[in-house]
Design an enzyme around this catalytic site. Structure first.
Site, PDB file in Angstrom:
ATOM      1  NE  ARG A 139      -4.034   2.120   1.726  1.00 39.34           N
ATOM      2  CZ  ARG A 139      -5.156   2.288   2.364  1.00 39.34           C
ATOM      3  NH1 ARG A 139      -5.507   1.429   3.303  1.00 39.34           N
ATOM      4  NH2 ARG A 139      -5.952   3.286   2.062  1.00 39.34           N
ATOM      5  NE  ARG A 175      -8.090   1.386  -0.708  1.00 36.60           N
ATOM      6  CZ  ARG A 175      -9.370   1.664  -0.568  1.00 36.60           C
ATOM      7  NH1 ARG A 175     -10.143   0.890   0.117  1.00 36.60           N
ATOM      8  NH2 ARG A 175      -9.881   2.731  -1.104  1.00 36.60           N
ATOM      9  CG  ASP A 215      -8.555  -0.367   3.614  1.00 34.28           C
ATOM     10  OD1 ASP A 215      -7.827   0.313   4.364  1.00 34.28           O
ATOM     11  OD2 ASP A 215      -9.782  -0.184   3.517  1.00 34.28           O
ATOM     12  CG  ASP A 252     -10.960  -0.190   7.153  1.00 34.03           C
ATOM     13  OD1 ASP A 252     -10.052   0.658   7.226  1.00 34.03           O
ATOM     14  OD2 ASP A 252     -11.718  -0.284   6.171  1.00 34.03           O
TER      15      ASP A 252
END
Length: 173
Positions: free
Chosen positions: A87, A106, A109, A111
Site C-alpha cells: 500500500r 489498493r 486495506d 480496518d
C-alpha cells in the site's frame, strides 16, 4: 504480576489488486504474528468497489483477534502491514486527486471495525468503523464470524445491520 486481559477485535481486510487472495491470506498471517491471535476468519468475499468505480472486484475477509495491544498500537501495526503488502498512501492521494474520487484501488486495506465494545474517537482512529452499517461488503464477512456482535452505539447486531441492507436492496430492485 497480573496478565492483561485480552481485547477482542474485528478487522476487515480488503484489496482489489492482484494477487488478492494471496494478499488477504498473507495479511491474516502477519496480523496473527504481530497483532494477536486470530480466533476466527471469514471466507473471502468478492464484491464491486464501493464509493468509486474500479475494473477489478474487491476481495474482503473479516478476522476476529484476541490481543493485549491498545487501539493505537493496533492501528500502527495494521498500517505497517498494509505498507509491507504494497500500500502506497501517497500514490493513492495522487490518484484520488486526479480522479476526484474519495476512494481508489489498493493492494491492502485493514480496518479496525470493533475493539471490544469501546467507542473510540480521536484524530487517527474512529471505532466502531463509522460507515460499517452502510457497507454490505463489510457486514457480510463480519456476519459470518460474529453475527450477534452488537454495535455499541447503534444497538444493532452485525446480522441485523446486514438484514437492514438486504431489505433496502430488495426495495430498490
Amino acid at each position: 504480576m497480573s496478565q492483561k486481559q485480552p481485547h477482542s477485535l474485528i478487522l476487515l481486510t480488503g484489496c482489489n489488486i492482484e494477487p488478492k487472495q494471496e494478499l488477504l491470506i498473507r495479511a491474516a498471517e502477519l496480523l496473527h504474528q504481530r497483532v494477536g491471535r486470530v480466533v476466527a476468519h471469514s471466507d473471502i468475499y468478492l464484491t464491486e468497489a464501493w464509493g468509486f468505480s474500479a475494473d477489478e472486484l474487491f476481495a474482503n475477509m473479516a478476522l476476529e483477534l484476541q490481543t493485549t495491544l491498545e487501539p493505537l498500537e493496533v492501528l500502527d501495526l495494521t498500517q505497517a502491514i498494509e505498507q509491507e503488502l504494497g500500500r502506497d498512501r501517497a500514490k493513492e492521494q495522487e490518484q484520488k486527486a486526479a480522479s476526484g474520487e474519495r476512494y481508489c484501488s489498493r493492494t491492502m486495506d485493514i480496518d479496525l471495525m470493533f475493539y471490544d465494545d469501546q467507542v473510540i474517537q480521536c484524530e487517527r482512529l474512529t471505532v466502531p468503523h463509522p460507515l460499517m452499517q452502510e457497507r454490505e461488503f463489510a457486514l457480510r464477512p463480519m456476519a459470518e464470524i460474529a453475527p450477534h456482535r452488537l454495535h455499541p452505539t447503534l444497538g444493532r447486531s452485525i446480522g441485523q445491520m446486514l438484514e437492514d441492507i438486504e431489505k433496502n436492496n430488495d426495495k430498490t430492485r
